[in-house]
Design a protein around this motif. Structure first.
Motif, short mmCIF file in Angstrom:
data_model
loop_
_atom_site.label_atom_id
_atom_site.label_comp_id
_atom_site.label_asym_id
_atom_site.label_seq_id
_atom_site.Cartn_x
_atom_site.Cartn_y
_atom_site.Cartn_z
N THR A 363 -44.81 18.78 38.21
CA THR A 363 -45.37 17.59 38.84
C THR A 363 -45.21 17.69 40.36
O THR A 363 -44.16 18.10 40.85
N ALA A 368 -45.50 11.90 42.47
CA ALA A 368 -44.84 11.48 41.23
C ALA A 368 -44.71 9.97 41.10
O ALA A 368 -44.87 9.41 40.02
N ALA A 369 -44.41 9.28 42.21
CA ALA A 369 -44.19 7.83 42.14
C ALA A 369 -45.44 7.07 41.73
O ALA A 369 -45.35 5.95 41.22
N GLY A 373 -45.55 6.92 33.88
CA GLY A 373 -44.62 7.60 32.98
C GLY A 373 -43.85 8.74 33.60
O GLY A 373 -43.23 9.53 32.88
N GLN A 374 -43.84 8.84 34.92
CA GLN A 374 -43.12 9.93 35.58
C GLN A 374 -41.81 9.42 36.16
O GLN A 374 -41.78 8.39 36.82
N ASP A 375 -40.74 10.16 35.90
CA ASP A 375 -39.44 9.80 36.50
C ASP A 375 -38.98 10.82 37.53
O ASP A 375 -37.89 10.71 38.09
N GLY A 376 -39.83 11.82 37.80
CA GLY A 376 -39.52 12.81 38.85
C GLY A 376 -38.60 13.92 38.42
O GLY A 376 -38.28 14.80 39.22
N THR A 377 -38.18 13.95 37.14
CA THR A 377 -37.24 15.00 36.72
C THR A 377 -37.89 16.37 36.65
O THR A 377 -37.20 17.38 36.75
N ASP A 378 -39.22 16.42 36.46
CA ASP A 378 -39.90 17.72 36.39
C ASP A 378 -40.76 17.95 37.62
O ASP A 378 -41.78 18.62 37.56
#
Length: 627
Positions: A363, A368-369, A373-378
């Motif tokens: 990502t 990402a923000a 459904g994105q939490d930024g971990t990937d």
């Protein structure tokens, strides 16, 4: 009063653009009944006839006004960022953001052979000055008369030793007099969004490919990403109305924004399909924008590079390739590394010293923000990675993942040759559908925005005011039930104007506010415009702004610059601005309407001072002018 909907429907069908019409009463936000007209357009309505030329003309007028005003001219006359406006704030983008943007584009151009460069849409010369300084011959084309005139006056600012520069005023598809194989690069940067259709873009690129020599490239830069269009407008909706929770009402507001976007947005698949259709294209690079600034230019734009077949060296200077050579590693899959924190990737590079590796399908952390459904971990920030690995001699090339919007294939390489080739081999298959399937339809958007005022005028001539619908909704087709009858429950609720923005109605209070509201109501086709209403929320866009500015200027006996709409988008805000300017009695030279007869009428092909002339395009244009 007693209303007969059938009488209104009959009057609507009498308009040549309307095929079917349905008028019904729908409660507004206060529960009061309001008339809503649903209609489908006539299949015989040639609303796009001459639309290409009309659209180019409209954008030409927009940019003539922007460049004439020159409100964002910096101390450096070669760095004129007039017209680059944030869609989020309506304010000009900062100079440091624009410097970073320019450096990114110029870096990609100068990494390729660039002795002879044709730029379509040279605008204020943001790219011309740094590129022409390194080229033997540079031809800049723009549809704006003001842009070409101003650039000609600035040519003495080019550094000593710069190659020959020629400037031509043309539209993008006009390649008359341009010799085949006469340029190393054709650059079309931040211009495609002002093209009328994807078919027009395909026409321009087909002609551009003809004039590029074997081994050269066509760069289509700063393309608005159709695959992320809904995500972009959702982010705008959150910024504009932080109190509106996500849900059905939020989704309707976003869909309304998407439907009113009057700029061309292109899916990356357009370019691979074009490559499948044009055998001279050897490969396609679809690249994310470089830069640390998390603005719309970085997050929602991309660059497409069409590499032409040819065996000539692919370096910026035309000299020999590095020791890897152009075919190094071919036949062997590129080594892939799993995603890891930047510090770990840097440590592994230092320890293992690979020539090239790929970190795939990550990502884009800058985006990402905004992704659901994105939490930024990937996520991975390619700019942060590039800064950290530069001291080790590596470049970072962030490419769009071909199947997952918002994700990147990040190449880390020491090979200058490898950095110039596509990050991964993309399927290049000729399209089995029209080019319009890869984009939105700006002509349709502009046509619909003009249709409502036209329908109001049509009904005003035939019916009393009480029978004029408050809302007009154009549908592609009637929603049908299982037995093939009209499903009235499936008709969309009116979501245009103030109701969609949930703005409280405040009646215009001053003569200036009333004058502005009257013009907006007429041009936008909104029955009731209040002092707090926002021009863009009511359906306005950049093309309409030029017409509205002229009419408000006449009504208020003053000159309204286009930038005022972006900085003061509400009736009240614009009225205060006008009153303040009038009080200061600032004398401004009236804008002279450009004579566009030259590019409308047939004319002999221009003579080319160098081995070839060049081609044109709608003006190199502002970033996120709110559309």
């Amino acid at each position: 009063q007693r209303i007969e909907p059938a009488e209104i429907e009959t009057a609507l069908v009498g308009h040549p653009a309307v095929d079917q019409a349905l008028v019904t009463a729908v409660p507004d936000t206060d529960g009061a009944p309001q008339l809503v007209a649903y209609l489908t357009k006539s299949t015989g309505d040639a609303h796009t006839a001459g639309g290409h030329e009309t659209q180019v003309d409209r954008w030409s007028e927009v940019f003539d006004q922007i460049y004439q005003a020159g409100e964002q001219q910096t101390a450096d006359p070669t760095f004129d960022i007039s017209g680059w406006i944030s869609s989020y704030t309506g304010e000009p983008l900062r100079a440091d953001e624009m410097r970073s943007w320019v450096d990114s584009v110029v870096g990609r151009v100068l990494a390729l052979p660039h002795r002879r460069v044709l730029e379509i849409g040279c605008g204020t010369g943001l790219l011309m000055f740094p590129i022409a300084a390194h080229a033997e011959y540079y031809c800049g084309i723009d549809v704006s008369e003001v842009a070409i005139r101003d650039l000609e006056a600035k040519l003495p600012l080019l550094p000593e030793g710069a190659g020959k520069v020629e400037l031509l005023r043309r539209s993008a598809e006009d390649f008359d007099g341009v010799a085949d194989d006469s340029f190393d690069i054709v650059l079309i940067n931040s211009v495609a969004q002002y093209f009328p259709t994807a078919d027009y873009l395909a026409e321009v690129l087909t002609k551009a490919l003809r004039v590029v020599r074997p081994g050269g490239a066509v760069i289509v830069g700063d393309v608005r990403n159709q695959a992320l269009l809904e995500t972009f407008h959702a982010s705008l909706q959150r910024a504009d109305d932080q109190d509106l929770p996500e849900g059905p009402e939020f989704d309707r507001a976003v869909a309304d924004r998407v439907g009113r976007d009057a700029e061309l947005c292109v899916d990356p698949g357009f370019f691979t399909a074009l490559a499948g259709d044009r055998p001279e294209i050897a490969g396609v690079s679809l690249l994310a924008k470089r830069g640390s600034h998390r603005n719309e230019l970085v997050k929602y734009r991309y660059d497409a590079i069409l590499h032409l077949t040819g065996a000539e060296p692919a370096t910026g200077t035309g000299g020999p390739l590095d020791e890897d050579g152009p075919t190094a590693g071919e036949g062997k899959p590129l080594e892939e590394w799993p995603l890891a924190p930047v510090t770990e990737l840097v440590g592994r590079l230092r320890a293992e010293q690979p020539t090239s590796v790929l970190v795939a399908a990550v990502t884009d952390a800058r985006l990402a923000a905004d992704l659901p459904g994105q939490d930024g971990t990937d996520a991975l920030d390619p700019h942060e990675l590039a800064e950290r690995v530069a001291e080790l001699g590596y470049q970072v090339v962030p490419a769009l993942h071909p199947e997952r919007p918002g994700r990147l294939d990040v190449l880390i390489t020491r090979s200058a040759a490898r950095a110039l080739r596509p990050v991964r081999e993309l399927a290049m298959t000729a399209p089995d559908r029209g080019w319009g399937a890869y984009s939105n339809d700006p002509l349709e958007t502009v046509w619909r925005s003009a249709l409502v005022p036209e329908l109001r005028a049509h009904l005003n001539d035939r019916l009393p005011e009480s029978m004029i619908p408050r809302h007009f909704l154009v549908l592609d087709a009637w929603p049908l039930s299982a037995n093939g009858k009209l499903d009235r429950k499936a008709l969309p609720a009116p979501s245009t104007g103030r109701d969609a923005a949930a703005t409280v109605y405040v009646a215009p209070r001053t003569p200036t506010e009333r004058a502005i509201a009257t013009v907006w109501s007429d041009v936008l086709g909104v029955a009731r415009v209040g002092a707090l209403d926002n021009f863009f929320d009511l359906g306005g866009h950049s093309l309409l702004a030029t017409r509205v500015a002229a009419r408000i200027g006449d009504a208020c006996a003053t000159e309204i610059r286009l930038g005022a709409f972006f900085q003061h988008p509400t009736v009240a805000g614009l009225a205060v601005h006008i009153d303040e300017e009038t009080a200061k009695q600032v004398s401004r030279t009236p804008l002279r309407r450009a004579d566009r007869s030259r590019h409308r009428a047939p004319r002999p092909a221009p003579s080319a001072p160098a081995p070839a002339s060049a081609s044109p395009t709608p003006a190199s244009v502002p970033a996120g002018t709110r559309a």
